[in-house]
Design a protein around this motif. Structure first.
Motif, mmCIF file in Angstrom:
data_model
loop_
_atom_site.group_PDB
_atom_site.id
_atom_site.type_symbol
_atom_site.label_atom_id
_atom_site.label_comp_id
_atom_site.label_asym_id
_atom_site.label_seq_id
_atom_site.Cartn_x
_atom_site.Cartn_y
_atom_site.Cartn_z
ATOM 1 N N THR A 43 0.851 -1.184 0.000
ATOM 2 C CA THR A 43 0.000 0.000 0.000
ATOM 3 C C THR A 43 0.890 1.238 0.000
ATOM 4 O O THR A 43 1.662 1.441 0.946
ATOM 5 C CB THR A 43 -0.913 0.026 1.241
ATOM 6 N N LEU A 44 0.796 2.047 -1.046
ATOM 7 C CA LEU A 44 1.581 3.276 -1.142
ATOM 8 C C LEU A 44 0.694 4.460 -0.808
ATOM 9 O O LEU A 44 -0.366 4.653 -1.419
ATOM 10 C CB LEU A 44 2.143 3.452 -2.563
ATOM 11 N N LEU A 45 1.130 5.258 0.167
ATOM 12 C CA LEU A 45 0.393 6.467 0.532
ATOM 13 C C LEU A 45 1.261 7.688 0.281
ATOM 14 O O LEU A 45 2.444 7.709 0.646
ATOM 15 C CB LEU A 45 -0.027 6.431 2.002
ATOM 16 N N PHE A 46 0.680 8.720 -0.359
ATOM 17 C CA PHE A 46 1.376 9.962 -0.668
ATOM 18 C C PHE A 46 0.590 11.152 -0.122
ATOM 19 O O PHE A 46 -0.648 11.166 -0.148
ATOM 20 C CB PHE A 46 1.531 10.138 -2.182
ATOM 21 N N ALA A 47 1.322 12.154 0.357
ATOM 22 C CA ALA A 47 0.708 13.386 0.844
ATOM 23 C C ALA A 47 0.072 14.151 -0.311
ATOM 24 O O ALA A 47 0.598 14.173 -1.429
ATOM 25 C CB ALA A 47 1.750 14.257 1.535
ATOM 26 N N SER A 48 -1.056 14.806 -0.045
ATOM 27 C CA SER A 48 -1.826 15.455 -1.115
ATOM 28 C C SER A 48 -1.392 16.882 -1.402
ATOM 29 O O SER A 48 -1.897 17.493 -2.343
ATOM 30 C CB SER A 48 -3.319 15.444 -0.764
ATOM 31 N N GLY A 49 -0.462 17.437 -0.619
ATOM 32 C CA GLY A 49 -0.011 18.805 -0.858
ATOM 33 C C GLY A 49 -0.463 19.753 0.232
ATOM 34 O O GLY A 49 -1.430 19.490 0.954
ATOM 35 N N GLN A 64 -5.289 13.712 10.837
ATOM 36 C CA GLN A 64 -4.818 14.933 11.474
ATOM 37 C C GLN A 64 -3.504 15.388 10.825
ATOM 38 O O GLN A 64 -2.622 14.573 10.539
ATOM 39 C CB GLN A 64 -4.582 14.700 12.955
ATOM 40 N N GLY A 65 -3.370 16.695 10.610
ATOM 41 C CA GLY A 65 -2.162 17.201 9.961
ATOM 42 C C GLY A 65 -1.754 18.584 10.420
ATOM 43 O O GLY A 65 -1.046 19.287 9.701
ATOM 44 N N GLN A 66 -2.191 18.999 11.592
ATOM 45 C CA GLN A 66 -1.878 20.352 12.044
ATOM 46 C C GLN A 66 -1.421 20.323 13.500
ATOM 47 O O GLN A 66 -1.990 19.625 14.335
ATOM 48 C CB GLN A 66 -3.109 21.250 11.889
ATOM 49 N N ARG A 67 -0.359 21.085 13.778
ATOM 50 C CA ARG A 67 0.194 21.219 15.130
ATOM 51 C C ARG A 67 0.673 19.872 15.695
ATOM 52 O O ARG A 67 0.403 19.537 16.855
ATOM 53 C CB ARG A 67 -0.832 21.856 16.065
ATOM 54 N N PHE A 68 1.408 19.112 14.872
ATOM 55 C CA PHE A 68 1.969 17.846 15.343
ATOM 56 C C PHE A 68 3.182 18.110 16.225
ATOM 57 O O PHE A 68 4.028 18.942 15.901
ATOM 58 C CB PHE A 68 2.410 16.990 14.156
ATOM 59 N N SER A 72 2.199 16.032 5.223
ATOM 60 C CA SER A 72 3.307 15.137 5.548
ATOM 61 C C SER A 72 3.194 14.633 6.982
ATOM 62 O O SER A 72 3.878 13.675 7.351
ATOM 63 C CB SER A 72 4.647 15.847 5.373
ATOM 64 N N ALA A 73 2.364 15.239 7.791
ATOM 65 C CA ALA A 73 2.049 14.691 9.107
ATOM 66 C C ALA A 73 0.877 13.722 9.002
ATOM 67 O O ALA A 73 0.870 12.647 9.620
ATOM 68 C CB ALA A 73 1.714 15.821 10.080
ATOM 69 N N ALA A 74 -0.101 14.083 8.202
ATOM 70 C CA ALA A 74 -1.268 13.218 8.018
ATOM 71 C C ALA A 74 -0.897 11.891 7.382
ATOM 72 O O ALA A 74 -1.459 10.844 7.734
ATOM 73 C CB ALA A 74 -2.310 13.933 7.148
ATOM 74 N N THR A 75 0.061 11.913 6.448
ATOM 75 C CA THR A 75 0.385 10.693 5.699
ATOM 76 C C THR A 75 1.015 9.616 6.573
ATOM 77 O O THR A 75 0.565 8.459 6.538
ATOM 78 C CB THR A 75 1.277 11.035 4.497
#
Length: 628
Positions: A411-417, A519-523, A538-541
């Protein structure tokens, strides 16, 4: 069979525009040269002058895969939960028979190289022979491809590349070769993370993080914490993520059989000291993992474990790497983690012949991993770039490479930008018209991978946006790849709901992304021994990857196959195991962008994972026990 569905192709010229000019003892073309691929130089790149003749290029030649259509059919069958072959993934040897070039193609390309002075003993080949790699000086490559290389400089950050916008081949090779790089690709995989605070003496050491940043690390006497007890929007921790997405009580059953990986590019690595400090404070039972996870070095990739210099710290080097490793280990421990550190930075420094200069990093990584005897089932990649910086022909071929992973059970997962529908001030098409347009991201637009958007807040979660640094979860529609069949029952509904809004700014028949979010904010990230917070898909991925890796653990423990290519299952049934996000939007290009709505949307996909629900849909037990 839906095939790649490439919507637009670079112009393939059919006018003889050159001839072999190699001046050695043996020259043969068999047919006249004609333009094979031509692509406009993207905006913000300026030609500085001709490339030095003695500058060396590692040339990768992609031979046409003889039976990719059949391989794609196999991929869809083993990935469709209603197909009798679901989960019956192929072995590397079985994949090879579909992608091996024809004997004619291989012979003709090798003859062409030999006839133009290339020593065949210097060639490297992939296992199936579908890629040939050779290192040559610019002068010889120019003769080989009847082209001219130049040095191009990025107007904003000063990055330089050696590229040739147009290249040619003898006519009889056009049907045998899909792509040759580096030529006209200006892709620069970007780190999709944005620190929320600059390093300064006001940052508190991680040992004081709980009190200084008021981060709840747990509630004394409470065995099963609630989201409100352990989550804080100021700093998102592993305990918060594990509680929010329902993995906190799950005990991995088959670590070792089940594995997970992350990809580092652009001289990033994962600092073991920082990762260890992070785990000691935020996932104490995993503290030892910071020194134990595997780091594989590819093409002279970076792995600096000594203290960073002031310049490196100022540039934020390794923030991305630390974020990925800390997030994955913080959620999926004790699942073994492998970090792939791939070199091949595209930067070109005049008068310096760096051996990895001008490589295409995704291709470098693919070639290495395909040769490994064991590859983790889930692979997280927090890098993306504008789709229009990659020629359609090369994007299609890289996407085909990703399909090979899915059919083998990965399974390949990529960040959406991180720029919503596109960066404000940079939303201009690269098709010669300079028209205003939303800017999709690649590889997220590839239909064979799972793209991950970002959310924030907890009650409820909403699409991520941070006005302090202009971070907005990326999403949109491909200009290269047609809508895949698995999206046919969901994406048209969303487009219809727009009622013509943004018409002309995006391709309504293209592959929509992202597919899911997290979640992708304030990691929370430990960097140089201190806590900072970071935004980004890049945090969510890595967060989503870690949860899906635990799904694989439960599947394998139950005697089932791992998820493999996830999207057909996701769009058919597994979407019900995700928390639907209905607020927020993919802000960008001076607009509010696409809004999150009920069901799938091009900002959060189907939403964020609910681990127990996913396992229930898949018919496997959770085997839960408190691990907090």
């Amino acid at each position: 069979m839906w095939a790649l569905g490439l919507l637009s192709l670079a112009v393939l010229g059919d006018v003889a525009c050159g001839k072999p000019v190699y001046t050695g003892d043996k020259v043969q073309s068999r047919t006249p040269y004609a333009v094979k691929d031509s692509y406009d130089v993207p905006a913000k790149w300026t030609r500085e002058g001709p490339a030095p003749e003695d500058h060396h290029i590692t040339l990768s030649i992609g031979l046409k895969q003889s039976r990719f259509g059949d391989l794609e059919k196999q991929l869809m069958e083993v990935s469709d939960p209603d197909h009798p072959r679901y989960g019956q993934h192929l072995t590397p040897e079985e994949v090879s028979k579909y992608i091996r070039p024809t004997e004619e193609a291989s012979d003709d390309v090798h003859e062409w190289l030999s006839d133009n002075g290339v020593d065949l003993d210097t060639l490297s080949h992939t296992q199936a022979g579908d890629w040939i790699t050779v290192r040559l000086p610019v002068k010889q490559v120019e003769q080989l491809l009847d082209t001219e290389y130049s040095v191009y400089k990025h107007d904003e950050d000063g990055t330089r590349m050696v590229r040739a916008p147009e290249w040619s081949l003898p006519r009889h090779l056009h049907g045998h070769v899909d792509a040759i790089q580096p030529t006209n690709s200006f892709s620069r995989p970007s780190k999709l993370s944005k620190p929320n605070m600059k390093r300064s003496s006001t940052l508190k050491p991680v040992s004081k993080a709980e009190g200084a940043l008021r981060v709840p690390l747990g509630t004394p006497g409470v065995q099963h914490p609630t989201v409100s007890q352990v989550c804080n929007t100021s700093l998102v921790t592993p305990l918060c993520l594990r509680t929010l997405y329902g993995t906190v009580d799950y005990v991995p059953q088959v670590p070792g059989q089940n594995q997970i990986a992350l990809c580092n590019y652009l001289n990033e690595t994962n600092n073991r000291s920082d990762v260890s400090i992070f785990l000691q404070n935020f996932r104490p039972d995993a503290a030892g993992a910071g020194q134990q996870f595997t780091i594989d070095i590819i093409a002279n990739g970076q792995n600096q474990q000594t203290p960073l210099s002031a310049t490196q710290l100022g540039n934020g080097q390794d923030i991305e790497g630390n974020l990925d490793a800390e997030t994955i280990l913080g959620i999926s421990y004790p699942t073994p983690l492998t970090a792939y550190n791939t070199g091949g930075s595209p930067d070109f420094i005049p008068d310096v012949n760096t051996p990895t200069d001008t490589n295409e990093p995704y291709l470098t990584w693919i070639t290495f991993v395909e040769g490994q005897s064991s590859v983790p089932q889930v692979i997280s990649t927090s890098y993306d770039d504008d789709e229009q910086t990659v020629p359609p022909s090369f994007a299609a071929r890289v996407c085909q490479e990703f399909a090979k992973f899915g059919v083998q059970g990965h399974t390949l997962l990529f960040a959406s930008g991180d720029s919503g529908v596109g960066p404000t001030g940079g939303c201009t098409s690269n098709n010669g018209t300079n028209a205003t347009a939303f800017i999709p991201e690649f590889p997220s637009t590839c239909p064979y991978i799972t793209s991950v958007g970002a959310t924030k807040n907890f009650a409820p979660e909403v699409a991520a946006f941070d006005s302090s640094n202009n971070f907005a979860s990326g999403g949109g529609f491909s200009n290269y790849f047609a809508r895949p069949y698995y999206q046919n029952t969901t994406v048209p509904q969303y487009i219809a709901s727009l009622n013509g809004e943004y018409a002309g700014l995006f391709n309504a028949s293209g592959r929509g992304y992202p597919d899911i979010s997290a979640q992708g904010q304030r990691f929370a990230v430990v960097y140089d021994g201190e806590v900072i917070s970071v935004d980004g898909t890049s945090a969510a991925t890595p967060a989503a990857s870690a949860v899906l890796s635990l799904v694989n653990d439960a599947l394998i423990a139950a005697g089932k196959s791992p998820l493999g290519f996830f999207n057909p299952l996701l769009y058919k049934t597994a979407y019900a195991g995700f928390n639907d996000i209905t607020s927020g939007s993919a802000i960008g290009c001076g607009t509010n962008g696409f809004a999150a709505k009920a069901g799938w949307d091009p900002v959060t996909g189907f939403g964020t994972p609910n681990f127990p629900k996913i396992l229930s849909i898949l018919g496997v037990p959770t085997n839960s026990s408190s691990t907090t």
